[in-house]
Structure formats: structure tokens, C-alpha cells
Scaffold this motif. Structure first.
Motif, PDB file in Angstrom:
ATOM      1  N   TYR A   1      14.090  11.186   1.723  1.00 26.90           N
ATOM      2  CA  TYR A   1      14.795  10.151   2.480  1.00 26.90           C
ATOM      3  C   TYR A   1      15.254   9.026   1.547  1.00 26.90           C
ATOM      4  O   TYR A   1      16.377   8.517   1.681  1.00 26.90           O
ATOM      5  CB  TYR A   1      13.872   9.596   3.564  1.00 26.90           C
ATOM      6  N   GLU A   2      14.415   8.661   0.578  1.00 23.40           N
ATOM      7  CA  GLU A   2      14.773   7.600  -0.363  1.00 23.40           C
ATOM      8  C   GLU A   2      15.963   8.012  -1.214  1.00 23.40           C
ATOM      9  O   GLU A   2      16.911   7.221  -1.408  1.00 23.40           O
ATOM     10  CB  GLU A   2      13.573   7.269  -1.239  1.00 23.40           C
ATOM     11  N   GLU A   3      15.968   9.245  -1.733  1.00 25.59           N
ATOM     12  CA  GLU A   3      17.085   9.711  -2.553  1.00 25.59           C
ATOM     13  C   GLU A   3      18.378   9.800  -1.731  1.00 25.59           C
ATOM     14  O   GLU A   3      19.457   9.406  -2.188  1.00 25.59           O
ATOM     15  CB  GLU A   3      16.743  11.072  -3.156  1.00 25.59           C
ATOM     16  N   GLU A   4      18.248  10.288  -0.511  1.00 26.92           N
ATOM     17  CA  GLU A   4      19.434  10.412   0.353  1.00 26.92           C
ATOM     18  C   GLU A   4      20.005   9.040   0.688  1.00 26.92           C
ATOM     19  O   GLU A   4      21.219   8.834   0.685  1.00 26.92           O
ATOM     20  CB  GLU A   4      19.048  11.162   1.622  1.00 26.92           C
ATOM     21  N   PHE A   5      19.118   8.068   0.934  1.00 25.96           N
ATOM     22  CA  PHE A   5      19.591   6.733   1.276  1.00 25.96           C
ATOM     23  C   PHE A   5      20.361   6.109   0.121  1.00 25.96           C
ATOM     24  O   PHE A   5      21.458   5.566   0.284  1.00 25.96           O
ATOM     25  CB  PHE A   5      18.411   5.846   1.667  1.00 25.96           C
ATOM     26  N   PHE A   6      19.790   6.162  -1.077  1.00 29.26           N
ATOM     27  CA  PHE A   6      20.444   5.505  -2.204  1.00 29.26           C
ATOM     28  C   PHE A   6      21.716   6.241  -2.634  1.00 29.26           C
ATOM     29  O   PHE A   6      22.621   5.624  -3.204  1.00 29.26           O
ATOM     30  CB  PHE A   6      19.471   5.389  -3.375  1.00 29.26           C
ATOM     31  N   GLN A   7      21.810   7.533  -2.376  1.00 24.34           N
ATOM     32  CA  GLN A   7      23.040   8.243  -2.701  1.00 24.34           C
ATOM     33  C   GLN A   7      24.196   7.783  -1.814  1.00 24.34           C
ATOM     34  O   GLN A   7      25.349   7.729  -2.252  1.00 24.34           O
ATOM     35  CB  GLN A   7      22.837   9.751  -2.551  1.00 24.34           C
ATOM     36  N   ASN A   8      23.889   7.438  -0.577  1.00 27.88           N
ATOM     37  CA  ASN A   8      24.920   7.020   0.374  1.00 27.88           C
ATOM     38  C   ASN A   8      24.972   5.511   0.568  1.00 27.88           C
ATOM     39  O   ASN A   8      25.758   5.023   1.381  1.00 27.88           O
ATOM     40  CB  ASN A   8      24.677   7.696   1.733  1.00 27.88           C
TER      41      ASN A   8
ATOM     42  N   GLU B   1       6.729  13.954   0.219  1.00 25.41           N
ATOM     43  CA  GLU B   1       7.971  14.675  -0.093  1.00 25.41           C
ATOM     44  C   GLU B   1       9.105  14.242   0.813  1.00 25.41           C
ATOM     45  O   GLU B   1      10.235  14.027   0.364  1.00 25.41           O
ATOM     46  CB  GLU B   1       7.731  16.194   0.018  1.00 25.41           C
ATOM     47  N   SER B   2       8.819  14.100   2.107  1.00 19.72           N
ATOM     48  CA  SER B   2       9.874  13.682   3.032  1.00 19.72           C
ATOM     49  C   SER B   2      10.323  12.249   2.752  1.00 19.72           C
ATOM     50  O   SER B   2      11.512  11.931   2.861  1.00 19.72           O
ATOM     51  CB  SER B   2       9.380  13.804   4.475  1.00 19.72           C
TER      52      SER B   2
ATOM     53  N   THR C   1       0.827  -1.205   0.000  1.00 15.97           N
ATOM     54  CA  THR C   1       0.000   0.000   0.000  1.00 15.97           C
ATOM     55  C   THR C   1       0.863   1.258   0.000  1.00 15.97           C
ATOM     56  O   THR C   1       0.532   2.252  -0.664  1.00 15.97           O
ATOM     57  CB  THR C   1      -0.935  -0.003   1.216  1.00 15.97           C
ATOM     58  N   SER C   2       2.010   1.204   0.697  1.00 11.96           N
ATOM     59  CA  SER C   2       2.926   2.350   0.701  1.00 11.96           C
ATOM     60  C   SER C   2       3.529   2.568  -0.682  1.00 11.96           C
ATOM     61  O   SER C   2       3.715   3.712  -1.118  1.00 11.96           O
ATOM     62  CB  SER C   2       4.037   2.123   1.732  1.00 11.96           C
ATOM     63  N   VAL C   3       3.838   1.483  -1.379  1.00  8.30           N
ATOM     64  CA  VAL C   3       4.352   1.616  -2.749  1.00  8.30           C
ATOM     65  C   VAL C   3       3.303   2.267  -3.636  1.00  8.30           C
ATOM     66  O   VAL C   3       3.602   3.150  -4.448  1.00  8.30           O
ATOM     67  CB  VAL C   3       4.756   0.227  -3.296  1.00  8.30           C
ATOM     68  N   LEU C   4       2.054   1.842  -3.477  1.00  8.72           N
ATOM     69  CA  LEU C   4       0.974   2.418  -4.265  1.00  8.72           C
ATOM     70  C   LEU C   4       0.787   3.897  -3.947  1.00  8.72           C
ATOM     71  O   LEU C   4       0.532   4.721  -4.837  1.00  8.72           O
ATOM     72  CB  LEU C   4      -0.323   1.651  -4.000  1.00  8.72           C
ATOM     73  N   GLU C   5       0.945   4.259  -2.681  1.00  8.57           N
ATOM     74  CA  GLU C   5       0.838   5.668  -2.300  1.00  8.57           C
ATOM     75  C   GLU C   5       1.988   6.490  -2.886  1.00  8.57           C
ATOM     76  O   GLU C   5       1.787   7.637  -3.301  1.00  8.57           O
ATOM     77  CB  GLU C   5       0.820   5.793  -0.783  1.00  8.57           C
ATOM     78  N   MET C   6       3.167   5.909  -2.960  1.00  2.58           N
ATOM     79  CA  MET C   6       4.291   6.641  -3.562  1.00  2.58           C
ATOM     80  C   MET C   6       4.062   6.852  -5.058  1.00  2.58           C
ATOM     81  O   MET C   6       4.415   7.905  -5.603  1.00  2.58           O
ATOM     82  CB  MET C   6       5.585   5.852  -3.334  1.00  2.58           C
ATOM     83  N   ILE C   7       3.476   5.861  -5.714  1.00  3.19           N
ATOM     84  CA  ILE C   7       3.177   6.036  -7.142  1.00  3.19           C
ATOM     85  C   ILE C   7       2.098   7.088  -7.335  1.00  3.19           C
ATOM     86  O   ILE C   7       2.165   7.911  -8.253  1.00  3.19           O
ATOM     87  CB  ILE C   7       2.755   4.685  -7.753  1.00  3.19           C
ATOM     88  N   ALA C   8       1.077   7.087  -6.446  1.00  2.00           N
ATOM     89  CA  ALA C   8      -0.002   8.079  -6.521  1.00  2.00           C
ATOM     90  C   ALA C   8       0.394   9.422  -5.929  1.00  2.00           C
ATOM     91  O   ALA C   8      -0.359  10.398  -6.061  1.00  2.00           O
ATOM     92  CB  ALA C   8      -1.245   7.557  -5.808  1.00  2.00           C
ATOM     93  N   GLN C   9       1.564   9.461  -5.203  1.00  2.00           N
ATOM     94  CA  GLN C   9       2.098  10.692  -4.606  1.00  2.00           C
ATOM     95  C   GLN C   9       1.142  11.295  -3.579  1.00  2.00           C
ATOM     96  O   GLN C   9       0.997  12.508  -3.479  1.00  2.00           O
ATOM     97  CB  GLN C   9       2.432  11.720  -5.697  1.00  2.00           C
ATOM     98  N   ALA C  10       0.457  10.426  -2.816  1.00  3.74           N
ATOM     99  CA  ALA C  10      -0.444  10.908  -1.758  1.00  3.74           C
ATOM    100  C   ALA C  10      -0.707   9.760  -0.792  1.00  3.74           C
ATOM    101  O   ALA C  10      -0.831   8.598  -1.208  1.00  3.74           O
ATOM    102  CB  ALA C  10      -1.754  11.430  -2.335  1.00  3.74           C
ATOM    103  N   ARG C  11      -0.838  10.092   0.508  1.00  3.65           N
ATOM    104  CA  ARG C  11      -1.132   9.073   1.529  1.00  3.65           C
ATOM    105  C   ARG C  11      -2.653   8.908   1.594  1.00  3.65           C
ATOM    106  O   ARG C  11      -3.339   9.533   2.402  1.00  3.65           O
ATOM    107  CB  ARG C  11      -0.582   9.502   2.892  1.00  3.65           C
TER     108      ARG C  11
END
Length: 975
Positions: free
Chosen positions: A552-559, A547-548, A336-346
């Protein structure tokens, strides 16, 4: 001679003038440019604009004269003898020349004017096209002195000297052509300049060019890293070489990672700019700047098709043959969280460790100017940028899920349809399914596990469904249930996309990072997939924003070491890349499957259309709803036809039907008892009493019943009568049902009886017959009534005593034993009447005994009841015949009636009674007709409309009433 010479001089002067013949200009040898500015005559006045600029040559009558050679006179030189008066002859010839010149001038002027008028008429009027020339052209003469300008221009000869030498220009063009000839120095220089321009253009392409260069660099670095790793793995005898190769591999990997991250940042920057631009464009369209109606997007129409097909054929499951993205995973795996990220809303309800998705949720993602969500069956829009609307949306989804779950169950098979629009969203249709569980806990229905499995299999068995398999990366892979289920439904992995969630926790908890690499490469699980992705859907806090989570996802994969050590590739991480890959795969399958499904429907429709044309060639294809609307219009037209019935027709039917209903009561209970009285006073008193009782109790109710039955009969007649060739028997059952339901609902106005009672009572109290015509009408009415009763009585007597001697001889019919007994009894009773014509209506006991003994003397045993029953019919016949004779006598009794039968033995009170009844019937029929036309027909029409509206909402009723092969075939065609 003088005359001829004068004429020649005049003609030569005319020929050399400006009329008729153009003079050759000395400028004709000049260039065209100089000719265009040559003005042979300069105007002496100020320049004036002309409304029409057409070059015409001067014209005169001489242009039309043929050119002939002049015949010269034979002149004899020398002295001629002349008589006297030579001076007079010379004067006369001079006068002739003057007249010739004057006549030629007048004639030529007239001809020139006429020709000019003809040319002027042929020239079109160009005043309407003055707007083509700008206004400032017409105003030039006000600001520029053209007379001075013309004087300042040089002469034609000077202009000819100023013209360029065209021969030299031609030589220059020849040399210029040779400069660009292949192989020349000019061609080489030109190519060098063009190549430099192209190189400069190539390096000025902006972000897109940089992205292409970075992509090429990434591919180059990957090839070098693979080559170096291969050399390193081959082994070497020298330790130093191994160390240097390893350092080289690390450097290449770091350089590759930096290039990938730079490529990803630039790609996100480009997508962000594109997203903002598309949002502006969509907002402009949404505000209606282009003044056009916005059409539905393709994904919205596709989602509606899925909703329509889901109700089309439950047994065939047509909707399962069209692509959708089915999101499956273990409970709490983060699907469900993956689906929310695709829809860009909780947008979904949240819970920790408990089942939140209790029914399938179909989410249609599409692009729009505003980030909103709305349900299929609701018009309310939830603004996903506001936390209040998000909370209301989550609450609404939870309420719908709980309402869809039946009592005694934990999950539901009913699908909740939700549409989410927003800028930058990937267009696709996703279905979030309940999480797969391994154990049924307390509070769940016993069949919860099996139900979830059946729901998941039902969606995944569609050969065109994209399976988005969600696996929790923070738990052991061996505990996964969904991977086995997915591998069963898609063993080749042709439509499966694997997603590993919670990679941040997996990197911390998993001792061997190579295990994550094995999962992403598809080597750990037995299942196969089109692609493998690793995502992070937050830190586990339910209050995090999208957005947060993305930051967090971009920061994690960068490091992350997973990317630095090349265990994961840049295109396999982040939900952004996942949504792009899923969208591409979704539309690829849509293009492949929709066309096939459309072809199948076209073939089915072609077969149905062929069957329709063969069976019903002259009928239009109307499905059940369209047929119902057609029948509804016909029924309403038939109800309106009731208002077209004439008042005369209503009154005739009402009067006739009412008399048929009350005639027995009038004859048996009013007229016959009153007629047994001895005098007229008693007769009138008895009649008045019985009429009053009848009016107070029975008559109004009977009249209303008759009116209601008459309205029903007329309504039924209009509903059921066939209208020739236009009659369609497919509506018969529906019309019958509408008629019955309307009659059941319709009730006559309750106050009608009270008003009718007063009217009837007043009509019966009136005894005054005004004219002879009414008197005769009452006699005719009484005679018809008595004759009808007499005929019925004779028929009853014939049945009692059997056929007479004529019928017995002609038709060979004999009497029965009972009929013989009744016939003998009849004969004895007729003797009594002959003996006493004024006999009472009832037999005395001694008379019954006498008749019985007379019959016994002849050997016939008779029961006293039989004697009385036979007497009733015999006396009734005798009474009716007597009353008819009395009617005939009363035809001349109107005079005595007007005198109240004073000094007259004739009494016609029975005629007055029947006149009162007849008048009451007419007044009652008129009153009922007014109630019908003014009130009841309109109320009936209202009831019919209500019934039709109820039937229109009841699909089961329509299916039951509109049946047949034709209806079913039209229904299939409509679907």
C-alpha cells in the motif's frame, strides 16, 4: 719383448672398452632435445620399469689408476747369444702373462663390486615415494611394446635434420616485438580492440551498472529542472515563452519522476535478490555446513553491553553515553507502527486511542536466517512468521508492561529488552518510549505527564542518542508537543531524524499540499533535523500484515502528487529508506562514541590497576564473587578435615568433657550420700537406685549435649585456626557467619538418646572387674577425682578463714573480722571431729548450741547458719581425706573383691562404683564417637553446603561479609 707387447695390447683393449672411460658420442653436437631421446644401447628384452631412475656412469677399478707414461725396455736389435732351454723360458713367460691377466681380472672385479656396494648404500631408499608417479605409468609396459617403438624411432642424424631453425625463430620474435612497439600499426590495432572490449564490458555490468546510470540521469534531470524553474521564476515579457517554459518544466518533472521510480524499483529488486542470497547463506551457516561455531553478531554484543552498563553505575549512567535510536512522538502518532515496519513484524500491543506503550521497550534488530524474537531473560523464541506466536508475543509484552508498572502509576521506567532477528533487517538498537500526552485523562495517575516527560528527557539527553521524532501528518502541526521537546534536547538537530507519518491521510485532508512540503523541508517547525522522511504505515486496520502495508505504501507514493510535483524526493519516502538512513546514522555514531567510551574505561582501569599493584603486589585480583568461591572451597576443606580426626582423639575429648560435666552430680548426689550409710548393702542399694534415676532422666541428654558441643568446638577450631602465612583474614567474618548459621541449623539425631540410654544402663549395671589392671585403674581414677575435690575444698576453706600465719608473715596479709570469726569457728568444729571420728555428716542442734556458747565465752558472736556452713566444708575435707586413705588401703583389696570380701574387714564398694562410672564413660564416648563420624559430621557438612549456597545467592550477605578496600578495588577492576 713378447711379454711387453702382450701387456700393451691388453691395456689398450681395456682402455678402449666401456669400463672406466666414456666414449664421445657423435650426437654431442646435437640439440639438447635430441640428446634427451638418444639411447646408445637398445635393450634386447622387454622394457622393465626400474624403481630408481638415476643416471650413473660405469665404474671400474681402472678409474682409480693414475695415468703414467710406460717406461720402454732397452731393446738391442741384432742376434743375441742364447743358451739352451730357450723353449722352456718362453713357456714360463707365457704362463706369467696368463697369471697377470687372471689376477688383474679377479682383482678388478672384486674392487668394482665393492665400489658398487658402497654407492648402493649411499643412495637413499625411494620406494616410499612411488605414489608420486601415477599407476598408469607403471602399467604402460603391459600395453605398449617399447622394443618396437624404439626400433621405429629414426636415427640421430635424421632427428638432427627434423629440428627447427632457431635462427629463423629468433628473427620472427624480433619482428613480433617491433609489431607492438609504440606508434606501430600493430599497437594501434591492439588498442582499438582493447577499447572495444572495455566498452562491451561496461555495458554488461547488469543491474548495478543500470543503477549507476539511472542515478546519473536523476542528477542530470534534477539540475535541468532546477535550471528551468529558475529561468521561469525570473520572469519574461513574452507569455508564450512562459507557457513553453512551464511545459518544459512539467516534462522534466515527469521524466525525473519516472526515472526515480524506475531507480527505486530496480533498487528494491536488487535488495530482494540480496536478501534471498543472504538468507540462504545464513541458513547454510545455521545448519552447520561449515562445521564452525557461529559467533554473536556485532549488534547482539553491543546490545548486551548496553544491558550490562545499565546495571553498572546508576549514578554515572554509563549506558547513556552510548548510541541508541530513541523513538519519541505524541500519543497515537504512529511511532510504534514505524518501529514495526522497521522490524518487519507486528510485535507490539494494539489499541485505538488509548495508551499502549507503558514502559520503554528496547528492540535489538539483527540479521538472521529466521524471523524470530526473544526476550533478554527468556530462552523461548517467537516465530514471527506465525500468527499464533505473534499474538503470544504481543500478549507477553503487554503482561510485562503491566507488571512493571507500580501500584498507583500509569507508566514505568523499567526497560523491557527484546531481540528481533530476521533476513534483511538493519542492525540497530531502538527504544520505543511511551507517547507524549498533553492532558491527563481519567484513570491515569496525576503525575503521568511529568513521568513521560522525564523518561523521554532521560533517554534524549544522551549526547550520542539518535532521536527519531515521529509526527502525525493527519493532524494540525500546531498541536504537536514532541517537536518542542525534541528541539529543547537537540537544538542544532545534529542527531534528530524527523518522520512524518500518515501522509496518505495528510494528502487527502490538508488543503494546501505546500504545507507538507514545508514540514519535510524543515521550514514549518522550529526544530532542526539531519533528515526528513514521509512514510505510510497502513490504512489504520490493526489486522493488516507488514507485506500489505508495504504494498500500500509503494502504491501510494507511485501515484502521489507529492512526488509528481517534486514536493517530496524519492529518497525521502517509504520506511525502507528510513530504516537505511537510521542504520547508517546509528553505526556512524557508534564508531565515534564507542572508541571514546572505551578509552575512558581503559584510563579508569589503568588507574585502578596501578593502585592495586602498589597496595597488593603479591595478590591476584579477585572480586567479591571470586573471593566467595575461594572462601567456600576453604570452608569445605576444613569441614572435610573433621573426618580426618582420629577415633582416639574423639573419645579422649568426649570422655574428659563428659566427666567434667557429670562429676559434680556423681560426687554430690551419688557417692557422698551412699558413703554415709553404715554397711555395704545399703551403700550398693543407694548407688543402684541413684544411678538408675540418673540414667533414665539426665545422663543421655547430657552425653548428647557434650557430643554436640565437642563437634562445635572442633568445627570452630578448624574454621578459626590460622594457617601461617597462607591465612587470609578477609574471610574471617564469612567463616564466622557460616559457622554460626550452620550450628543454628544443625540438630542432633533424636533417636540417638534412646539408643544411648540403653547402652549406658547396661554399662552401669555391670559390677564385675575382670583383672587387677582394671582395679588399679579404678583406684587411680577415684584418687584423682577425690584429690581434685579436696583441693577445691581447701581453697574454699582458705577463702573462708583467710591466710595462715606463713602467708601473713611473708606477704604482710592480715585477716578480716569475718575471717577471724570463721577461723575460730573452724577450730571449735575440728575439736568435735577429733572427739568423734565417726561423726555424721550433719551437726545436731545441741552441737550447734555448744559451739556457739563456747565462742560467746571467748567474746565471739556467731550465727548458727555460719556454724553449719563452716561445718559443711570442714567435714567435707575430713571425709575426702578419709576416703583417700581408704583408697590407699584398697590397693591390695582386689583379692578380697574376688572373694566378695568374705572374712575380711576391708570393704571397697566405692572402688567398684568408680569403676562402673569409668567404664560407662568409656562406652559412652565410644558410642558418641561412632555417631559423630558416621552421621553427624556428614550432616554438618551438608548443612555447611546449604548455608554456602544460600549465601552465594544473597548478594547483600556477600557485600556485608566480604568487605574492605581490597574487595572494593577488585570489584571496581572487575566492572
Amino acid at each position: 719383448e713378447f711379454l711387453f707387447l702382450s701387456s700393451s695390447v691388453i691395456c689398450r683393449s681395456l682402455a678402449n672398452s666401456s669400463y672406466g672411460i666414456k666414449r664421445k658420442s657423435p650426437l654431442q653436437n646435437l640439440h639438447l632435445v635430441s640428446r634427451s631421446i638418444h639411447h646408445p644401447y637398445y635393450p634386447s628384452s622387454k622394457f622393465k620399469r626400474s624403481p630408481l631412475r638415476i643416471s650413473t656412469q660405469p665404474f671400474s677399478s681402472l678409474n682409480r689408476l693414475p695415468l703414467r707414461k710406460t717406461k720402454l725396455l732397452n731393446v738391442k736389435y741384432g742376434y743375441q747369444f742364447c743358451r739352451n732351454f730357450w723353449l722352456a723360458r718362453l713357456a714360463s713367460r707365457l704362463l706369467k702373462v696368463r697369471y697377470l691377466i687372471l689376477g688383474s681380472a679377479v682383482g678388478g672385479g672384486y674392487t668394482a663390486k665393492k665400489t658398487y656396494d658402497q654407492w648402493k648404500d649411499m643412495i637413499p631408499d625411494l620406494d616410499e615415494y612411488k605414489w608420486i608417479v601415477p599407476d598408469f605409468i607403471w602399467e604402460l609396459d603391459e600395453h605398449i611394446d617399447f622394443e618396437k617403438l624404439i626400433k621405429a624411432l629414426p636415427d640421430a642424424d635424421d632427428l638432427a635434420k627434423l629440428l627447427p631453425d632457431f635462427d629463423k625463430i629468433g628473427e620472427s620474435f624480433t619482428s613480433l616485438k617491433g609489431f607492438f612497439f609504440p606508434g606501430s600499426s600493430g599497437e594501434t590495432a591492439f588498442r582499438a580492440t582493447d577499447q572495444a572490449y572495455d566498452n562491451d564490458k561496461q555495458y554488461k555490468k547488469g543491474l548495478l551498472g543500470e543503477l549507476i546510470l539511472l542515478q546519473q540521469q536523476i542528477q542530470q534531470h534534477e539540475e535541468e529542472a532546477r535550471r528551468a524553474a529558475g529561468q521561469y521564476n525570473m520572469g519574461s515579457s513574452q507569455q508564450k515563452r512562459k507557457v513553453s517554459d512551464k511545459e518544459k518544466i512539467d516534462q522534466l518533472q515527469e521524466e525525473l519522476l519516472r526515472t526515480q521510480l524506475k531507480y527505486q524499483r530496480m533498487l528494491e529488486r536488487l535488495e530482494k535478490e540480496n536478501k534471498e542470497l543472504r538468507k540462504l547463506v545464513l541458513q547454510r551457516d545455521d545448519k552447520g555446513i561449515h562445521q564452525r561455531k557461529l559467533k554473536k553478531s556485532l549488534i547482539d554484543m553491543y546490545s548486551e553491553v548496553l544491558d550490562i552498563l545499565s546495571d553498572y553505575d546508576a549514578s554515572y549512567n554509563t549506558q547513556d553515553h552510548l548510541p541508541r535510536v530513541v523513538v519519541v512522538g505524541d500519543q497515537s502518532a504512529g511511532k510504534t507502527s514505524v518501529l514495526e515496519m522497521i522490524a518487519q513484524a507486528r510485535i507490539f500491543p494494539r489499541g485505538s486511542g488509548e495508551m499502549m506503550t507503558r514502559s520503554p521497550v528496547k528492540v535489538t534488530l539483527s540479521e538472521g536466517p529466521h524471523h524470530v524474537a526473544l526476550f533478554k531473560d527468556s530462552s523461548r523464541e517467537f516465530d514471527l512468521t506465525k500468527e499464533e506466536d505473534l499474538a503470544a508475543l504481543r500478549n507477553e509484552i503487554e503482561i510485562r508492561m503491566r507488571n512493571s508498572v507500580k501500584e498507583g502509576c500509569t507508566v514505568s521506567t523499567e526497560t523491557i529488552s527484546l531481540s528481533v532477528k530476521g533476513p534483511g533487517l538493519q542492525r540497530m538498537v531502538l527504544v520505543d518510549l511511551p507517547g507524549v500526552i498533553s492532558t491527563v485523562t481519567s484513570g491515569m495517575a496525576p503525575d503521568t505527564k511529568e513521568t513521560i516527560f522525564s523518561i523521554s528527557k532521560a533517554y534524549m539527553q544522551n549526547p550520542n542518542a539518535i532521536i527519531l521524532c515521529i509526527q502525525d501528518g493527519s493532524v494540525d502541526a500546531e498541536r504537536s508537543i514532541v517537536t518542542d521537546l525534541v528541539s529543547q534536547m537537540d537544538p542544532q538537530g545534529k542527531r534528530t531524524i524527523f518522520v512524518l507519518t500518515k501522509v496518505d491521510l495528510a494528502e487527502k485532508n490538508v488543503a494546501s499540499p505546500n504545507r507538507i512540503q514545508q514540514i519535510i523541508e524543515g521550514k514549518l517547525f522550529p526544530m532542526k533535523a539531519l533528515g526528513y522522511f514521509a512514510v505510510v504505515t497502513g490504512k489504520g486496520n490493526s489486522s493488516e500484515s507488514i507485506e500489505s502495508i508495504k504494498e500500500y505504501e509503494e502504491e501510494f507514493f507511485q501515484n502521489s502528487k507529492l512526488l509528481k510535483t517534486c514536493m517530496l524526493k524519492a529518497h525521502q519516502v517509504t520506511t525502507k529508506n528510513l530504516s537505511l538512513a537510521v542504520s547508517d546514522c546509528f553505526w556512524k555514531m557508534v564508531r565515534e562514541s564507542v572508541e571514546q567510551q572505551a578509552d575512558a574505561f581503559k584510563a579508569t582501569r589503568f588507574n585502578l590497576e596501578t593502585e592495586w599493584k602498589n597496595n597488593y603486589p603479591r595478590l591476584r585480583e579477585l572480586d567479591r564473587n571470586e573471593l566467595f568461591e575461594k572462601a567456600k572451597n576453604e570452608i569445605l576443606d576444613e569441614v572435610i578435615s573433621l573426618t580426618q580426626v582420629t577415633p582416639k582423639h574423639w573419645e579422649e575429648i568426649l570422655q574428659k568433657t563428659l566427666w567434667e560435666r557429670v562429676s559434680t552430680h556423681v560426687i554430690e548426689n551419688i557417692y557422698l550420700p551412699a558413703a554415709q550409710t553404715m554397711n555395704s548393702g545399703t551403700f550398693n542399694t543407694t548407688v543402684d537406685i541413684k544411678l538408675k534415676q540418673w540414667t533414665d532422666k539426665q545422663l543421655p541428654n547430657k552425653a548428647v549435649e557434650v557430643a554436640w558441643e565437642t563437634l562445635q568446638e572442633e568445627f570452630s577450631r578448624f574454621m578459626t585456626e590460622q594457617k601461617g602465612k597462607e591465612h587470609d583474614d578477609i574471610f574471617d567474618k564469612l567463616k564466622q557467619a557460616v559457622k554460626e548459621e550452620t550450628i543454628k541449623r544443625h540438630k542432633w539425631n533424636e533417636r540417638a538418646e534412646d539408643s544411648l540410654r540403653v547402652i549406658q544402663h547396661n554399662a552401669l549395671e555391670d559390677r564385675s572387674i575382670s583383672d587387677k589392671q582394671q582395679w588399679d585403674a579404678a583406684i587411680h581414677f577415684m584418687e584423682e577425682t577425690l584429690q581434685s575435690r579436696l583441693k577445691d575444698t581447701e581453697s574454699v576453706i582458705e577463702d573462708m578463714v583467710g591466710p595462715d600465719w606463713k602467708k601473713r608473715w611473708l606477704y604482710w596479709i592480715s585477716r578480716s573480722k569475718e575471717q577471724n570469726i570463721r577461723n575460730e569457728t573452724k577450730n571449735e568444729l575440728e575439736k568435735l571431729i577429733k572427739c568423734n571420728e565417726e561423726h555424721a555428716a550433719y551437726l545436731a542442734n545441741d552441737e550447734v548450741t555448744t559451739v556457739r556458747k563456747n565462742l560467746e565465752a571467748r567474746g565471739i558472736t556467731v550465727d548458727p547458719c555460719l556454724i553449719k556452713d563452716t561445718w559443711h566444708q570442714i567435714y567435707r575435707r575430713y571425709f575426702l581425706k578419709t576416703a583417700l586413705n581408704h583408697c590407699n588401703l584398697c590397693r591390695r583389696g582386689f583379692y578380697y573383691y574376688q572373694r566378695h570380701f568374705v572374712d575380711s574387714e576391708l570393704e571397697c564398694n566405692d572402688i567398684v562404683l568408680f569403676w562402673r562410672i569409668q567404664r560407662m564413660l568409656a562406652i559412652t564416648a565410644n558410642t558418641l564417637r561412632q555417631q559423630l563420624t558416621n552421621t553427624e559430621v556428614r550432616r554438618l557438612e551438608k548443612n555447611v553446603k546449604e548455608v554456602l549456597e544460600d549465601f552465594a545467592e544473597d548478594n547483600e550477605k556477600k557485600v556485608k561479609l566480604l568487605t574492605g578496600k581490597r574487595v572494593q578495588l577488585a570489584e571496581d577492576l572487575s566492572k
